[in-house]
Every structure is written in C-alpha cells, then in structure tokens.
Design a protein around this motif. Structure first.
Motif, mmCIF file in Angstrom:
data_model
loop_
_atom_site.group_PDB
_atom_site.id
_atom_site.type_symbol
_atom_site.label_atom_id
_atom_site.label_comp_id
_atom_site.label_asym_id
_atom_site.label_seq_id
_atom_site.Cartn_x
_atom_site.Cartn_y
_atom_site.Cartn_z
ATOM 1 N N ALA A 139 3.517 10.538 -20.535
ATOM 2 C CA ALA A 139 3.647 10.443 -21.791
ATOM 3 C C ALA A 139 2.439 10.971 -22.068
ATOM 4 O O ALA A 139 1.376 10.329 -21.769
ATOM 5 C CB ALA A 139 3.828 9.406 -22.856
ATOM 6 N N PRO A 140 1.395 11.774 -23.061
ATOM 7 C CA PRO A 140 0.126 12.168 -23.070
ATOM 8 C C PRO A 140 -0.630 10.435 -24.112
ATOM 9 O O PRO A 140 0.859 10.056 -24.121
ATOM 10 C CB PRO A 140 -0.007 13.522 -24.283
ATOM 11 N N TYR A 141 -1.777 10.207 -23.720
ATOM 12 C CA TYR A 141 -1.950 9.649 -24.742
ATOM 13 C C TYR A 141 -2.072 9.355 -26.279
ATOM 14 O O TYR A 141 -1.937 11.309 -26.777
ATOM 15 C CB TYR A 141 -3.581 9.359 -25.143
ATOM 16 N N VAL A 165 2.807 3.391 -29.575
ATOM 17 C CA VAL A 165 1.761 4.771 -29.454
ATOM 18 C C VAL A 165 1.241 3.725 -28.930
ATOM 19 O O VAL A 165 0.545 2.459 -30.006
ATOM 20 C CB VAL A 165 1.726 5.672 -30.014
ATOM 21 N N PRO A 166 -0.560 3.718 -28.576
ATOM 22 C CA PRO A 166 -1.692 2.663 -28.264
ATOM 23 C C PRO A 166 -2.408 3.141 -29.529
ATOM 24 O O PRO A 166 -3.114 2.179 -29.867
ATOM 25 C CB PRO A 166 -2.550 3.502 -26.961
ATOM 26 N N HIS A 189 -4.498 -2.148 -29.633
ATOM 27 C CA HIS A 189 -3.949 -3.106 -28.812
ATOM 28 C C HIS A 189 -4.914 -4.531 -29.143
ATOM 29 O O HIS A 189 -4.998 -6.033 -29.479
ATOM 30 C CB HIS A 189 -3.834 -3.096 -27.126
ATOM 31 N N ASP A 190 -6.412 -4.140 -29.594
ATOM 32 C CA ASP A 190 -7.610 -5.438 -29.515
ATOM 33 C C ASP A 190 -7.210 -5.174 -31.151
ATOM 34 O O ASP A 190 -7.846 -6.439 -31.672
ATOM 35 C CB ASP A 190 -9.015 -4.397 -29.603
ATOM 36 N N GLY A 191 -6.913 -4.515 -32.121
ATOM 37 C CA GLY A 191 -6.916 -4.578 -33.446
ATOM 38 C C GLY A 191 -7.422 -3.567 -34.271
ATOM 39 O O GLY A 191 -6.598 -2.702 -34.286
ATOM 40 N N ALA A 212 -11.394 9.634 -27.539
ATOM 41 C CA ALA A 212 -11.934 10.372 -26.237
ATOM 42 C C ALA A 212 -13.070 9.270 -25.513
ATOM 43 O O ALA A 212 -12.152 8.947 -23.886
ATOM 44 C CB ALA A 212 -13.322 11.045 -26.723
ATOM 45 N N GLY A 213 -13.170 8.533 -26.460
ATOM 46 C CA GLY A 213 -13.764 6.438 -25.424
ATOM 47 C C GLY A 213 -11.990 5.901 -24.959
ATOM 48 O O GLY A 213 -13.050 5.041 -24.450
ATOM 49 N N ARG A 214 -10.991 5.577 -25.567
ATOM 50 C CA ARG A 214 -10.218 5.553 -25.108
ATOM 51 C C ARG A 214 -9.679 5.665 -24.629
ATOM 52 O O ARG A 214 -8.234 5.309 -23.781
ATOM 53 C CB ARG A 214 -9.209 5.027 -26.295
ATOM 54 N N LEU A 215 -9.712 6.905 -23.216
ATOM 55 C CA LEU A 215 -8.713 7.625 -22.710
ATOM 56 C C LEU A 215 -9.241 7.403 -21.526
ATOM 57 O O LEU A 215 -10.062 6.680 -21.226
ATOM 58 C CB LEU A 215 -9.126 9.081 -22.575
ATOM 59 N N PRO A 216 -7.829 6.874 -20.952
ATOM 60 C CA PRO A 216 -7.761 6.673 -19.099
ATOM 61 C C PRO A 216 -8.626 7.072 -18.222
ATOM 62 O O PRO A 216 -8.625 8.405 -18.527
ATOM 63 C CB PRO A 216 -6.287 6.268 -18.489
ATOM 64 N N GLY A 217 -9.880 6.889 -17.551
ATOM 65 C CA GLY A 217 -10.184 7.328 -16.305
ATOM 66 C C GLY A 217 -12.017 7.901 -16.579
ATOM 67 O O GLY A 217 -12.122 7.336 -17.676
#
Ligand code: C5P
Length: 217
Positions: A139-141, A165-166, A189-191, A212-217
């Motif tokens: 799945a994409p983000y 979903v994240p 997940h942090d709040g 963009a700041g949350r995307l993996p990698g």
C-alpha cells in the motif's frame, strides 16, 4: 523558494462528491465542492510529485500538470483508483464518497403516477476506497479525511485506526464544504497537530509538507 519535497514521488488522490443515480436524470450527491482535494493535488505537483486526481462531478479546472480522471459514482471512483494504485507512493482520499448507492436505480425516467405513489428507493453500501487501498499488499502511504459534525477528536482517531491509515486529517467544523478556508487537525500514531484556519491552498501546501516529512526513507 519552495523545496521539491515530493520530487520523484507518485501521488494519487480522490476529490469532490460522487453522484449515485436514481434514474437517467436524477441522483443523490452531497455538498463537497472538490476545492480541498484539488488544492492538495496542485500543492503535490508544486512539490515535484507526479499527480493523478480521480475527480467526482465538479466544475473546477484541472490544476496545472495534474493527470485528471473524471468519474461519477463511488463504484467508478473505486475502480479507477484500484486500477491506478499500483506503484503509487502516496494515496490521499479527500473525496466525499457516497456511503450508499441506489440498489434499484431505474433504467428509464421514473414517472409520477395518478395515485400519488412515490418511488421506493433501496440502498446498498458502496466500497470503502480508502480502506481498500490501505489493505493492498504494498500500500502507498495512505491519508484519510474526516468531516464530522461533532466529537471530531474522538471520531477522527477512531477512523484512523479502523481504516488502518497512518494519517487522518480532520476538518474542523463540517461547514467547510464549498468554502475557500479551512482548519485541519492531523492525527497520526504520535497524537494530533493543529493546522490553523487559512485558505485551502495554503493549508494544502502545509499538509503536503507534513505528508512529505512522514514518508518512509
Ligand atoms: O467513513 P468516512 O466516510 O467518514 O471516511 C472518510 C474518509 O474515507 C475520507 O478520506 C474519504 O475519502 C474516504 N472514503 C472512501 N470511500 C468511501 C467512504 C469514505 O475512500 N466509500
């Protein structure tokens, strides 16, 4: 200067309302204007992404450089999204998708009858596009939206968990439909984090930077 924070990324979005036919000339829709989704599509493209926008019925112009596919019903939006989902890095579900479609839609225009009988509509549930994409093997983000008329903090976090979903974005105040301004809360997940009231395009840019700041990698 705007950094190209999504350079090389592929972003898929849904925006606008859906239209569920009752007969060839009538249907059920909602008050979504598509403005927020179109603004996010424009912001993602500005950030360097390759953007595909699945749009429900709206007269909005296509943002520059965005690939747009027009659909009418929730089922068509689902099918278009599933056909395009492979290889996407981000999926943002902004559309106000009809929860139900008319199960007994008529192929011919319904006629008034002399006895004053009214049509009896039956409904069946539409597929949940966001949940379907989030459940894909690679799945994409996935980013969801919530427009609630009450208890936003509670419902939005519940929705985030239920749809797996994240990131879930809450519209503060359900009277956002059609307006040029909005106010958002981001749940992860942090709040949660508040993006204060601003024009939809400015908020869209802020949201794209948050994604963009949350995307993996
Ligand atoms: O469940 P609810 O409609 O409140 O969830 C809203 C979120 O789920 C939005 O991101 C919306 O675009 C998405 N959604 C969807 N398919 C549906 C219903 C909602 O993608 N059938």
């Amino acid at each position: 200067f705007q950094p190209k924070r999504l350079a090389g990324k592929r972003v898929l979005l849904t925006a606008g309302p859906t239209f569920e036919p009752i007969d060839p000339v009538r249907g059920i829709t909602n008050l979504s204007s598509g403005k927020m989704g179109f603004a996010i599509a424009r912001a993602a493209r500005e950030a360097g992404a390759s953007v595909t926008l699945m749009a429900g019925p709206t007269a909005l112009p296509t943002p520059f450089g965005v690939r747009r596919v027009d659909v009418r019903t929730a089922q068509q939006m689902h099918d278009a999204v599933m056909a395009a989902a492979h290889g996407q890095d981000v999926f943002i579900a902004v559309a106000a998708v009809a929860d139900w479609r008319v199960a007994n839609a008529s192929a011919q225009k319904l006629k008034k009858n002399a006895d004053g009988d009214t049509p009896q509509l039956r409904f069946e549930q539409n597929p949940d596009i966001l949940a379907a994409v989030a459940a894909l093997p690679q799945a994409p983000y996935c980013v969801g939206f919530a427009a609630e008329s009450e208890n936003l903090l509670q419902y939005a976090e519940e929705k985030r968990r239920k749809k797996k979903v994240p990131l879930l974005v809450g519209n503060i105040g359900h009277e956002t439909f059609g307006r040029d301004e909005n106010e958002l809360v981001l749940f992860d997940h942090d709040g949660y984090k508040h993006l204060p009231r601003a024009g939809k395009q400015e908020l869209a840019r802020a949201l794209v930077a948050e994604i963009a700041g949350r995307l993996p990698g």
